[in-house]
Design a protein around this motif. Structure first.
Motif, PDB file in Angstrom:
ATOM      1  N   GLY A 606       0.783  -1.235   0.000  1.00  0.00           N
ATOM      2  CA  GLY A 606       0.000   0.000   0.000  1.00  0.00           C
ATOM      3  C   GLY A 606       0.804   1.268   0.000  1.00  0.00           C
ATOM      4  N   GLY A 607       2.070   1.191  -0.411  1.00  0.00           N
ATOM      5  CA  GLY A 607       2.889   2.393  -0.411  1.00  0.00           C
ATOM      6  C   GLY A 607       3.194   2.924   0.979  1.00  0.00           C
ATOM      7  N   MET A 608       3.152   2.050   1.985  1.00  0.00           N
ATOM      8  CA  MET A 608       3.414   2.474   3.361  1.00  0.00           C
ATOM      9  C   MET A 608       4.867   2.894   3.546  1.00  0.00           C
ATOM     10  SD  MET A 608       1.278  -0.243   5.709  1.00  0.00           S
ATOM     11  CE  MET A 608       1.663   0.674   7.205  1.00  0.00           C
ATOM     12  N   GLU A 609       5.096   3.780   4.521  1.00  0.00           N
ATOM     13  CA  GLU A 609       6.454   4.164   4.858  1.00  0.00           C
ATOM     14  C   GLU A 609       7.143   3.036   5.624  1.00  0.00           C
ATOM     15  OE1 GLU A 609       6.551   7.808   7.001  1.00  0.00           O
ATOM     16  OE2 GLU A 609       5.908   9.033   5.293  1.00  0.00           O
ATOM     17  N   PRO A 610       8.464   2.907   5.453  1.00  0.00           N
ATOM     18  CA  PRO A 610       9.179   1.846   6.168  1.00  0.00           C
ATOM     19  C   PRO A 610       9.131   2.030   7.677  1.00  0.00           C
ATOM     20  CG  PRO A 610      10.507   2.782   4.404  1.00  0.00           C
ATOM     21  CD  PRO A 610       9.325   3.682   4.572  1.00  0.00           C
ATOM     22  N   ASP A 611       9.377   0.906   8.375  1.00  0.00           N
ATOM     23  CA  ASP A 611       9.585   0.880   9.826  1.00  0.00           C
ATOM     24  C   ASP A 611       8.272   1.018  10.597  1.00  0.00           C
ATOM     25  OD1 ASP A 611      11.153   0.476  12.022  1.00  0.00           O
ATOM     26  OD2 ASP A 611      12.057   2.463  12.035  1.00  0.00           O
ATOM     27  N   LEU A 612       8.084   0.154  11.564  1.00  0.00           N
ATOM     28  CA  LEU A 612       6.939   0.252  12.467  1.00  0.00           C
ATOM     29  C   LEU A 612       7.351   1.156  13.627  1.00  0.00           C
ATOM     30  CD1 LEU A 612       4.078  -0.515  13.095  1.00  0.00           C
ATOM     31  CD2 LEU A 612       4.897  -2.631  14.162  1.00  0.00           C
ATOM     32  N   ALA A 613       7.281   2.427  13.352  1.00  0.00           N
ATOM     33  CA  ALA A 613       7.789   3.421  14.295  1.00  0.00           C
ATOM     34  C   ALA A 613       7.017   4.717  14.158  1.00  0.00           C
ATOM     35  CB  ALA A 613       9.279   3.672  14.053  1.00  0.00           C
ATOM     36  N   ALA A 614       7.094   5.544  15.180  1.00  0.00           N
ATOM     37  CA  ALA A 614       6.446   6.862  15.146  1.00  0.00           C
ATOM     38  C   ALA A 614       7.141   7.776  16.141  1.00  0.00           C
ATOM     39  CB  ALA A 614       4.965   6.744  15.481  1.00  0.00           C
ATOM     40  N   THR A 615       7.117   9.059  15.848  1.00  0.00           N
ATOM     41  CA  THR A 615       7.717  10.080  16.716  1.00  0.00           C
ATOM     42  C   THR A 615       6.699  11.184  16.961  1.00  0.00           C
ATOM     43  OG1 THR A 615       9.948   9.640  15.896  1.00  0.00           O
ATOM     44  CG2 THR A 615       9.574  11.783  16.926  1.00  0.00           C
ATOM     45  N   ALA A 616       6.719  11.747  18.164  1.00  0.00           N
ATOM     46  CA  ALA A 616       5.815  12.854  18.488  1.00  0.00           C
ATOM     47  C   ALA A 616       6.495  13.818  19.440  1.00  0.00           C
ATOM     48  CB  ALA A 616       4.521  12.331  19.104  1.00  0.00           C
ATOM     49  N   TYR A 617       6.166  15.082  19.279  1.00  0.00           N
ATOM     50  CA  TYR A 617       6.575  16.137  20.205  1.00  0.00           C
ATOM     51  C   TYR A 617       5.310  16.824  20.699  1.00  0.00           C
ATOM     52  CZ  TYR A 617      11.371  15.654  18.482  1.00  0.00           C
ATOM     53  OH  TYR A 617      12.609  15.174  18.163  1.00  0.00           O
ATOM     54  N   PHE A 618       4.927  16.510  21.914  1.00  0.00           N
ATOM     55  CA  PHE A 618       3.687  17.088  22.433  1.00  0.00           C
ATOM     56  C   PHE A 618       3.929  18.505  22.913  1.00  0.00           C
ATOM     57  CE2 PHE A 618       0.944  18.152  26.044  1.00  0.00           C
ATOM     58  CZ  PHE A 618      -0.287  18.111  25.410  1.00  0.00           C
ATOM     59  N   GLU A 619       3.110  19.426  22.435  1.00  0.00           N
ATOM     60  CA  GLU A 619       3.131  20.809  22.900  1.00  0.00           C
ATOM     61  C   GLU A 619       1.798  21.091  23.587  1.00  0.00           C
ATOM     62  OE1 GLU A 619       4.975  23.960  20.530  1.00  0.00           O
ATOM     63  OE2 GLU A 619       5.222  22.478  18.937  1.00  0.00           O
ATOM     64  N   SER A 620       1.851  21.367  24.868  1.00  0.00           N
ATOM     65  CA  SER A 620       0.636  21.571  25.648  1.00  0.00           C
ATOM     66  C   SER A 620      -0.058  22.861  25.235  1.00  0.00           C
ATOM     67  CB  SER A 620       0.975  21.631  27.144  1.00  0.00           C
ATOM     68  OG  SER A 620      -0.166  21.968  27.899  1.00  0.00           O
ATOM     69  N   SER A 621      -1.380  22.851  25.355  1.00  0.00           N
ATOM     70  CA  SER A 621      -2.154  24.071  25.097  1.00  0.00           C
ATOM     71  C   SER A 621      -2.062  25.047  26.252  1.00  0.00           C
ATOM     72  CB  SER A 621      -3.624  23.703  24.842  1.00  0.00           C
ATOM     73  OG  SER A 621      -4.182  23.046  25.980  1.00  0.00           O
ATOM     74  N   GLY A 622      -1.415  24.676  27.318  1.00  0.00           N
ATOM     75  CA  GLY A 622      -1.252  25.553  28.469  1.00  0.00           C
ATOM     76  C   GLY A 622      -0.663  24.797  29.634  1.00  0.00           C
ATOM     77  N   VAL A 623      -0.145  25.519  30.596  1.00  0.00           N
ATOM     78  CA  VAL A 623       0.441  24.913  31.792  1.00  0.00           C
ATOM     79  C   VAL A 623      -0.656  24.244  32.613  1.00  0.00           C
ATOM     80  CG1 VAL A 623       1.640  25.434  33.956  1.00  0.00           C
ATOM     81  CG2 VAL A 623       2.344  26.547  31.829  1.00  0.00           C
ATOM     82  N   THR A 624      -0.327  23.107  33.191  1.00  0.00           N
ATOM     83  CA  THR A 624      -1.259  22.419  34.088  1.00  0.00           C
ATOM     84  C   THR A 624      -0.910  22.771  35.527  1.00  0.00           C
ATOM     85  OG1 THR A 624       0.139  20.456  34.134  1.00  0.00           O
ATOM     86  CG2 THR A 624      -1.579  20.528  32.471  1.00  0.00           C
ATOM     87  N   GLU A 716      -8.337  13.257  41.887  1.00  0.00           N
ATOM     88  CA  GLU A 716      -7.935  13.191  40.486  1.00  0.00           C
ATOM     89  C   GLU A 716      -8.890  14.022  39.632  1.00  0.00           C
ATOM     90  OE1 GLU A 716      -6.110   9.474  38.852  1.00  0.00           O
ATOM     91  OE2 GLU A 716      -7.079   8.558  40.603  1.00  0.00           O
ATOM     92  N   THR A 717      -8.480  15.245  39.342  1.00  0.00           N
ATOM     93  CA  THR A 717      -9.225  16.119  38.447  1.00  0.00           C
ATOM     94  C   THR A 717      -8.459  16.201  37.142  1.00  0.00           C
ATOM     95  OG1 THR A 717      -9.889  17.458  40.372  1.00  0.00           O
ATOM     96  CG2 THR A 717     -10.271  18.396  38.169  1.00  0.00           C
ATOM     97  N   PRO A 718      -8.917  15.544  36.088  1.00  0.00           N
ATOM     98  CA  PRO A 718      -8.148  15.538  34.838  1.00  0.00           C
ATOM     99  C   PRO A 718      -7.929  16.950  34.305  1.00  0.00           C
ATOM    100  CG  PRO A 718      -9.891  13.885  34.787  1.00  0.00           C
ATOM    101  CD  PRO A 718     -10.138  14.734  35.999  1.00  0.00           C
ATOM    102  N   SER A 719      -6.728  17.193  33.826  1.00  0.00           N
ATOM    103  CA  SER A 719      -6.456  18.475  33.176  1.00  0.00           C
ATOM    104  C   SER A 719      -7.029  18.444  31.775  1.00  0.00           C
ATOM    105  CB  SER A 719      -4.950  18.746  33.107  1.00  0.00           C
ATOM    106  OG  SER A 719      -4.718  19.914  32.335  1.00  0.00           O
ATOM    107  N   PRO A 720      -7.708  19.509  31.369  1.00  0.00           N
ATOM    108  CA  PRO A 720      -8.226  19.568  29.992  1.00  0.00           C
ATOM    109  C   PRO A 720      -7.156  19.977  28.984  1.00  0.00           C
ATOM    110  CG  PRO A 720      -8.854  21.552  31.184  1.00  0.00           C
ATOM    111  CD  PRO A 720      -8.140  20.662  32.176  1.00  0.00           C
ATOM    112  N   ARG A 721      -5.911  20.136  29.431  1.00  0.00           N
ATOM    113  CA  ARG A 721      -4.883  20.717  28.566  1.00  0.00           C
ATOM    114  C   ARG A 721      -3.947  19.700  27.947  1.00  0.00           C
ATOM    115  NH1 ARG A 721      -3.918  26.148  32.327  1.00  0.00           N
ATOM    116  NH2 ARG A 721      -5.912  27.094  31.740  1.00  0.00           N
ATOM    117  N   ASN A 722      -4.202  18.418  28.136  1.00  0.00           N
ATOM    118  CA  ASN A 722      -3.410  17.393  27.448  1.00  0.00           C
ATOM    119  C   ASN A 722      -4.230  16.125  27.338  1.00  0.00           C
ATOM    120  OD1 ASN A 722      -2.520  15.493  29.820  1.00  0.00           O
ATOM    121  ND2 ASN A 722      -2.047  17.550  30.553  1.00  0.00           N
ATOM    122  N   PRO A 723      -3.934  15.282  26.356  1.00  0.00           N
ATOM    123  CA  PRO A 723      -4.753  14.088  26.111  1.00  0.00           C
ATOM    124  C   PRO A 723      -4.849  13.137  27.298  1.00  0.00           C
ATOM    125  CG  PRO A 723      -3.302  14.496  24.240  1.00  0.00           C
ATOM    126  CD  PRO A 723      -2.885  15.454  25.317  1.00  0.00           C
TER     127      PRO A 723
END
Length: 779
Positions: A606-624, A716-723
């Motif tokens: 299916g024209g997939m990219e090589p390697d079963l890998a992924a990278t992410a840089y999470f940038e928060s929408s605000g300080v928790t 435990e009050t979840p922060s709305p600023r990160n997943p």
């Protein structure tokens, strides 16, 4: 998998090898031809460096080389680059790797001796002849700002490094509307890092590859690489900086130090690996310290106890240099108004230079200082009005219905400070219930029958956590089906590897035993910042979560092509992608990884990219913002003034907990750190800047016998600023601990002395202080 890892108290995956002696710290690193370094350090707080004679050291058996800064002229020159430039600092003030013409604190490095072993290097360092002209020194930040103060640095016309100001609201209107005003002066005292492992550096240079490698006991290996590359005018790709196992950091190890630069220069010049391991004596004079601040503040409040406004002035001791710019004092101002909804604030903080060890964050980075001030002010208001301490807090708290709450303050990046979630009143009510405040007076009377004074202390706090801009993570499934997580976030014992593995294991439905975490090494991950400010769970944790979601989607897509079913009909289970409801129809992740590794001449599906890998840089929408309330009981011996914390209760909210056991460990350690601030740790200097407490017989730390039972409860009050809905917890125990303990001491003294009891405005509090107060002095 049937069991979820997120939220479970999973045993730390790091511990097994550490407990059997398989850790790899800087001092465990050995290389062929390695030499050892000792530093010649300034014996004076302020002196002109007239001459250095290295000949006696160079002539000693086993000595390979000895250097001053002049010996590195062909490699680099000038002071180290500033870590955090700021427009208020008109002229950057950082030290040289080795001092040139002036020495500005006891312990500043003058020269380095390189020998076959550490003992020979230390002996030879004693033989170096140094010609010094002693200069007037300034050892008190308040005295440093007086018009007639001696200059901390020759050629500077002022010891004022910068003056910071924060304000919001109409301060005049707030004070005019107030029924009462009070003014008080506060002092929080200087202390140090004192991690189990002192600092250490190994540097080696591969001339053939033109590649420099640094191993350092650091919280910020990527910052070390950035600053060192800048200083040496080298591309960052020619420098690898790695933090191996690190035995505690607490903030000071996030700084970039002269020794890291000096060993790099020595390795470049000599062409052989060099090692330096800081000893405890050096630690007292060479590793950054913190906490010295002095404040005079006026508070405006109503008859009901609601705090309306706060104004005044403070002085922050920067020490001899500004390695961290003005981050510490700026952080102090951002921490106002704490958990309280004030109408207005107008506060100025002057940053003073002194001839003492430079300062940078120590667990809390000015947050404990401000928490001490605010909580003491609240107790003073309560005492003035005759109200309970909890009533004044309840009258002034930010309410849950006000979230997100904009305090009126401005963060260092210019954004508005806003609290994201939580219920401060619920935390206070819970801690009062858990410590049994309702029947405390009975326990207090019973203690008096035993000849002891019992006091109950309270403190609340709010903590900005998860500061940006990012930490990153890459996830890769190997052809054997193992998952490798790489991140720039260095660890110093917090349990990062366990926490990150828990997050990935849930998303990818694999066993944690099949996960390896590589962290804090510029050779394994391209970008990173620093492990400071309780930020890694938010930044790196969410980066792992986002990257795992990407990797999951890639695996599902591959399987949908191979199994000819829609991705929505697939799920991950036990390290494989399977058709929902048909467990036998599956493809292991290992098979997908092998397929995506590619075969010559065979196209990827299916024209997939090589390697079963992924990278992410999470940038928060605000300080928790984490928060909590603490309560403790202290018992005082009226004969000796000995004060012991006998009970300590914490109620804390750091959002969704990834691993409650790790969170509890962080909080428990932080509380002990705060008890040390309140009762023990005192870094004293004489008027000439000479340190007076340079052993653990003089500089006291809490030991096992001083540790109370610490009871921890969570909201435990979840922060709305990160997943993930998480907030940080690394400094939560320390921030409110000192004011909580001091509040308890004062409460015990009030029980005995009534209105004659002192209002305590400083820490640490010593047994002598307590005895003098009991004898009638006001301290």
């Amino acid at each position: 998998m049937s069991a979820r890892y997120f939220g479970a108290s999973v045993a730390r995956s790091e511990d097994a090898r550490l407990l059997i002696g398989q850790g790899r710290y800087v001092d465990d690193i050995d290389m062929p031809g390695m030499l050892h370094v000792a530093f010649v350090r300034s014996p004076m707080a302020h002196a002109r460096l007239k001459a250095v004679d290295l000949a006696p050291a160079r002539a000693m058996p086993g000595v390979v080389a000895a250097y001053t800064m002049e010996d590195f002229a062909g490699l680099a020159e000038g002071p180290m680059p500033p870590m955090a430039p700021h427009p208020l600092i008109k002229q950057p003030l950082t030290c040289h790797p080795l001092a040139r013409h002036e020495l500005c604190y006891v312990g500043e490095a003058i020269a380095m001796v390189v020998a076959q072993d550490r003992a020979l290097a230390e002996t030879a360092a004693l033989a170096v002849m140094v010609d010094l002209e002693e200069l007037p020194a300034v050892a008190d930040a308040r005295a440093a700002l007086q018009p007639d103060a001696a200059p901390v640095h020759l050629g500077r016309d002022s010891n004022l490094l910068a003056s910071l100001h924060t304000q919001f609201g109409d301060i005049d209107a707030a004070f005019e509307a107030a029924d009462h005003r009070l003014t008080e002066t506060f002092a929080t005292h200087r202390g140090g890092c004192h991690a189990m492992e002192c600092r250490g550096v190994v540097a080696s240079y591969d001339q053939r590859e033109d590649h420099l490698s640094i191993y350092t006991s650091s919280q910020a290996p990527f910052m070390v690489r950035r600053q060192l590359a800048n200083y040496l005018s080298r591309d960052e790709q020619t420098i690898r900086v790695a933090a191996p196992d690190v035995g505690g950091g607490f903030g000071p190890k996030a700084n970039v130090y002269p020794e890291e630069f000096a060993l790099a220069l020595g390795a470049l010049k000599l062409g052989r690996p060099l090692k330096w391991i800081e000893d405890r004596q050096e630690h007292f004079v060479a590793t950054n310290q913190q906490r010295d601040q002095f404040w005079t503040l006026e508070v405006a409040f109503t008859a009901s106890g609601r705090i309306l406004g706060l104004k005044g002035h403070g002085i922050h001791d920067s020490g001899a240099y500004a390695p961290y710019g003005v981050i510490l004092p700026a952080n102090a101002l951002v921490c106002f108004p704490g958990p309280y909804a004030m109408q207005a604030i107008d506060i100025r903080l002057d940053v003073a230079l002194t001839n003492l060890v430079p300062t940078s964050p120590v667990r809390g980075a000015s947050r404990p200082n401000v928490a001490f001030i605010l909580e003491r002010i609240v107790d003073k208001v309560a005492r003035h009005l005759g109200h309970s301490r909890e009533a004044v807090r309840a009258a002034s708290f930010v309410r849950a219905a006000q979230m997100p709450y904009f305090t009126g303050g401005v963060a260092r990046d210019g954004s508005r400070v806003s609290y994201d979630s939580g219920d401060y009143q619920v935390a206070l009510d819970m801690v009062l219930e858990k410590i049994g405040a309702a029947d405390f007076t009975t326990r207090q009377r019973d203690a008096l029958k035993r000849g002891k004074l019992l006091g109950l202390g309270l403190a609340a706090c709010v903590e900005d956590t998860g500061i940006g801009p990012f930490e990153g993570a890459s996830l890769r499934v190997t052809p054997r089906g193992k998952l490798v997580i790489a991140t720039g976030a260095a660890a110093q014992g917090q349990g990062h590897a366990t926490m990150l593995a828990q997050i990935a294991a849930d998303v990818l439905s694999i066993d944690m035993a099949d996960i390896t975490v590589e962290a804090g090494d510029t050779g394994r991950f391209p970008l990173g910042l620093s492990t400071v400010g309780s930020r890694i769970a938010v930044t790196a944790g969410n980066s792992v979560h986002v990257a795992a979601q990407k990797l999951r989607s890639k695996a599902l897509h591959f399987a949908s092509l191979k199994l000819e079913v829609g991705a929505d009909d697939l799920e991950l289970s036990e390290g494989a992608v399977q058709v929902k409801g048909v467990p036998g129809l599956k493809i292991p992740l290992a098979d997908i990884a092998r397929a995506l590794a590619g075969t010559t001449g065979v196209p990827l599906p299916g024209g997939m990219e090589p390697d079963l890998a992924a990278t992410a840089y999470f940038e928060s929408s605000g300080v928790t913002f984490a928060y909590g309330s603490n309560a403790c009981e202290v018992e005082i011996d009226t004969e000796t003034g000995d004060t012991r914390v006998t009970r300590y209760v914490v109620v804390h909210d750091c959002g969704r907990m990834i691993n409650p056991m790790i969170v509890d460990g962080q909080i428990r350690g932080g509380v002990i750190h705060g008890i040390g601030n309140a009762l023990f740790e005192r870094m004293l200097h004489d008027e000439q800047g000479q340190p007076l407490t340079t052993t653990y017989g003089e500089y006291l730390l809490p030991m096992a016998c001083e540790m109370p039972n610490i009871e921890i409860h969570h909201i435990e009050t979840p922060s709305p600023r990160n997943p993930l809905g998480v907030k940080g917890a690394g400094e939560a125990g320390t921030i409110p601990a000192a004011p909580c303990v001091i509040s308890a001491i004062e409460n015990a003294l009030e029980f005995q002395l009534g209105k004659a009891a002192p209002f305590i405005t400083h820490h640490p509090v010593s047994p002598l202080d307590v005895v003098e107060w009991l004898d009638g002095g006001q301290g």
